[in-house]
Design a protein around this motif. Structure first.
Motif, PDB file in Angstrom:
ATOM      1  N   VAL A 181      13.029   1.615   0.648  1.00  0.00           N
ATOM      2  CA  VAL A 181      13.432   0.473  -0.163  1.00  0.00           C
ATOM      3  C   VAL A 181      12.533   0.445  -1.389  1.00  0.00           C
ATOM      4  N   LYS A 182      13.124   0.387  -2.551  1.00  0.00           N
ATOM      5  CA  LYS A 182      12.347   0.315  -3.783  1.00  0.00           C
ATOM      6  C   LYS A 182      11.672  -1.055  -3.887  1.00  0.00           C
ATOM      7  N   LYS A 183      10.475  -1.048  -4.414  1.00  0.00           N
ATOM      8  CA  LYS A 183       9.710  -2.286  -4.549  1.00  0.00           C
ATOM      9  C   LYS A 183      10.487  -3.325  -5.358  1.00  0.00           C
ATOM     10  N   ILE A 233      -0.843   7.891   8.114  1.00  0.00           N
ATOM     11  CA  ILE A 233      -1.452   6.631   8.537  1.00  0.00           C
ATOM     12  C   ILE A 233      -2.974   6.666   8.332  1.00  0.00           C
ATOM     13  N   SER A 234      -3.591   7.791   8.615  1.00  0.00           N
ATOM     14  CA  SER A 234      -5.051   7.879   8.448  1.00  0.00           C
ATOM     15  C   SER A 234      -5.462   7.628   6.993  1.00  0.00           C
ATOM     16  N   LYS A 235      -4.670   8.136   6.051  1.00  0.00           N
ATOM     17  CA  LYS A 235      -4.944   7.899   4.630  1.00  0.00           C
ATOM     18  C   LYS A 235      -4.621   6.453   4.245  1.00  0.00           C
ATOM     19  N   LEU A 236      -3.570   5.919   4.832  1.00  0.00           N
ATOM     20  CA  LEU A 236      -3.188   4.537   4.572  1.00  0.00           C
ATOM     21  C   LEU A 236      -4.325   3.595   4.959  1.00  0.00           C
ATOM     22  N   GLY A 264      14.292  -0.511   8.725  1.00  0.00           N
ATOM     23  CA  GLY A 264      14.914   0.288   7.680  1.00  0.00           C
ATOM     24  C   GLY A 264      14.140   0.317   6.373  1.00  0.00           C
ATOM     25  N   PHE A 265      12.883  -0.102   6.382  1.00  0.00           N
ATOM     26  CA  PHE A 265      12.078  -0.123   5.164  1.00  0.00           C
ATOM     27  C   PHE A 265      11.315   1.168   4.919  1.00  0.00           C
ATOM     28  N   LEU A 278       0.834  -1.212   0.000  1.00  0.00           N
ATOM     29  CA  LEU A 278       0.000   0.000   0.000  1.00  0.00           C
ATOM     30  C   LEU A 278       0.867   1.259   0.000  1.00  0.00           C
ATOM     31  N   LEU A 279       1.931   1.230   0.761  1.00  0.00           N
ATOM     32  CA  LEU A 279       2.824   2.383   0.834  1.00  0.00           C
ATOM     33  C   LEU A 279       3.470   2.652  -0.524  1.00  0.00           C
ATOM     34  N   TRP A 280       3.985   1.610  -1.185  1.00  0.00           N
ATOM     35  CA  TRP A 280       4.606   1.795  -2.495  1.00  0.00           C
ATOM     36  C   TRP A 280       3.611   2.381  -3.495  1.00  0.00           C
ATOM     37  N   GLU A 281       2.368   2.023  -3.351  1.00  0.00           N
ATOM     38  CA  GLU A 281       1.351   2.498  -4.292  1.00  0.00           C
ATOM     39  C   GLU A 281       0.912   3.937  -4.026  1.00  0.00           C
TER      40      GLU A 281
END
Length: 130
Positions: A75-77, A30-33, A58-59, A21-24
């Motif tokens: 970290v890149k997907k 957090i509320s939007k996540l 570390g991500f 979800l974060l990468w996207e």
């Protein structure tokens, strides 16, 4: 302060779900996540705890904006996918990529057409590198 380390690319299923979800949608609060999270939606504190674990590993990192934390990946997907895939092959197929493809053939998860396309790709790469 958390010690950041990325030597271990293994994530729990919940951590990996949040990373997807974060990468996207990054950077994100957090509320939007939580809005993007499928039902049943977890509690804010649950997501916050997992994000702190991801930061400790570390991500992810964050910026503070108006008293709220906006998270982003460090970290890149693609790097995560490649490292995770390599670990998967090492752990479940003894490092044998042939074993992976053989298993896919045996379980009828890959077609002869797909295999032919892979052979063509391999030959093309060989010509480019040779």
């Amino acid at each position: 302060m958390f010690m950041k380390r990325r030597d271990n690319y293994q994530l729990t299923p919940k951590e990996e779900e949040l990373m997807q979800l974060l990468w996207e949608h990054e950077p994100i609060l957090i509320s939007k996540l939580i809005e993007f999270y499928p039902e049943p939606k977890p509690h804010f504190n649950t997501i916050s705890t997992v994000m702190k674990r991801l930061e400790a590993k570390g991500f992810v990192s964050h910026n503070e904006i108006g008293g709220s934390f906006q998270f982003f990946s460090t970290v890149k997907k693609e790097k995560f996918r490649n490292k995770s895939f390599g670990n998967f092959i090492k752990n479940y197929f003894g490092g044998s990529y042939y074993g992976v493809v053989s298993a896919l053939v045996e379980e009828e998860k890959i077609s002869a057409k797909d295999l032919q396309e892979l052979l063509e790709l391999i030959e093309k790469k060989g010509k480019q590198n040779g």
